[in-house]
Design a protein around this motif. Sequence first.
Motif, PDB file in Angstrom:
ATOM      1  N   LEU A 152       0.807  -1.222   0.000  1.00 17.88           N
ATOM      2  CA  LEU A 152       0.000   0.000   0.000  1.00 17.88           C
ATOM      3  C   LEU A 152       0.839   1.271   0.000  1.00 17.88           C
ATOM      4  N   GLU A 153       2.072   1.165   0.545  1.00 18.30           N
ATOM      5  CA  GLU A 153       2.955   2.342   0.519  1.00 18.30           C
ATOM      6  C   GLU A 153       3.308   2.699  -0.923  1.00 18.30           C
ATOM      7  N   PHE A 158      -6.186   6.479  -2.174  1.00 21.49           N
ATOM      8  CA  PHE A 158      -6.676   7.625  -1.401  1.00 21.49           C
ATOM      9  C   PHE A 158      -8.162   7.457  -1.140  1.00 21.49           C
ATOM     10  N   VAL A 159      -8.651   8.189  -0.167  1.00 21.70           N
ATOM     11  CA  VAL A 159     -10.056   8.085   0.225  1.00 21.70           C
ATOM     12  C   VAL A 159     -10.752   9.431   0.049  1.00 21.70           C
ATOM     13  N   LEU A 160     -12.075   9.352  -0.034  1.00 23.70           N
ATOM     14  CA  LEU A 160     -12.908  10.559  -0.079  1.00 23.70           C
ATOM     15  C   LEU A 160     -13.394  10.834   1.336  1.00 23.70           C
ATOM     16  N   GLY A 171      -2.910   7.461   6.162  1.00 21.97           N
ATOM     17  CA  GLY A 171      -2.157   8.105   7.239  1.00 21.97           C
ATOM     18  C   GLY A 171      -1.170   7.159   7.894  1.00 21.97           C
ATOM     19  N   GLU A 172      -0.850   7.469   9.143  1.00 24.29           N
ATOM     20  CA  GLU A 172       0.197   6.711   9.835  1.00 24.29           C
ATOM     21  C   GLU A 172      -0.278   5.321  10.271  1.00 24.29           C
ATOM     22  N   HIS A 173       0.662   4.434  10.511  1.00 23.89           N
ATOM     23  CA  HIS A 173       0.387   3.098  11.023  1.00 23.89           C
ATOM     24  C   HIS A 173       0.093   3.226  12.520  1.00 23.89           C
ATOM     25  N   VAL A 174      -1.098   2.742  12.965  1.00 21.64           N
ATOM     26  CA  VAL A 174      -1.442   2.912  14.380  1.00 21.64           C
ATOM     27  C   VAL A 174      -1.527   1.588  15.138  1.00 21.64           C
TER      28      VAL A 174
END
Length: 187
Positions: A152-153, A158-160, A171-174
């Motif tokens: 995925l990197e 992208f998202v809406l 975004g970041e890996h959580v």
Amino acid sequence: MAKQSIGDNFTYPMPVVMVGAVIDGSPNFMTAAWFTTLNVAPPLIGISLDKDRHTTQGVLETGQFSINLPSVGQVALADYCGLVSGRDENKAAQIDIFFGSLKSAPMVGQCPLTMECRVTQTVELPDHYFFVAEIAGVHCEETVLTDGKVDLEKLQPFVLTMPGNAYKALGEHVGNAWEIGKALQGK
Ligand SMILES: Cc1cc2nc3c(=O)[nH]c(=O)nc-3n(C[C@H](O)[C@H](O)[C@H](O)COP(=O)(O)O)c2cc1C
């Protein structure tokens, strides 16, 4: 914590895909965000298309369509395909079209990952059709793979997001799924 009622109009961030179909013999592409995975074996996905879309007519006619995952580099192309209808403008002229095994599932060459799909079920809703479809093939550029798996990197989907109508990259890996919650298990 205190909650406030904000009515009935909240939409969670949605994946942005491009849908390809053939209408009266001509390929057309539209952007869609109401897309989801539904089943593993067979691999089924679902997509909700407004009855008025030109693309919808093609899916109803042929029972086939494609799902194309744009990277952030294709954000303008994806937005364009969601702004105008194939009834008014030949959007396909801006697409590098290719086909896999299905004759009526035109795919977007600019998108690094594309799928050809065959409709298995059509659910009629008040103003949309929800199409359940089996994935007949997935086509992926090597540039977005790491050790043969989609990275995925590299894919950079992208998202809406709403409100605000913004496109946002991941975004970041959580945390790791099916793992981070183990710390709370049995407590
Ligand atoms: C980001 C984005 C997401 C969209 N998601 C959907 C969707 O999930 N379903 C739908 O029917 N239309 C959706 N649309 C609207 C269609 O893409 C748009 O009406 C398009 O012009 C239809 O093209 P067509 O008439 O050539 O099929 C979306 C548009 C944008 C910009």
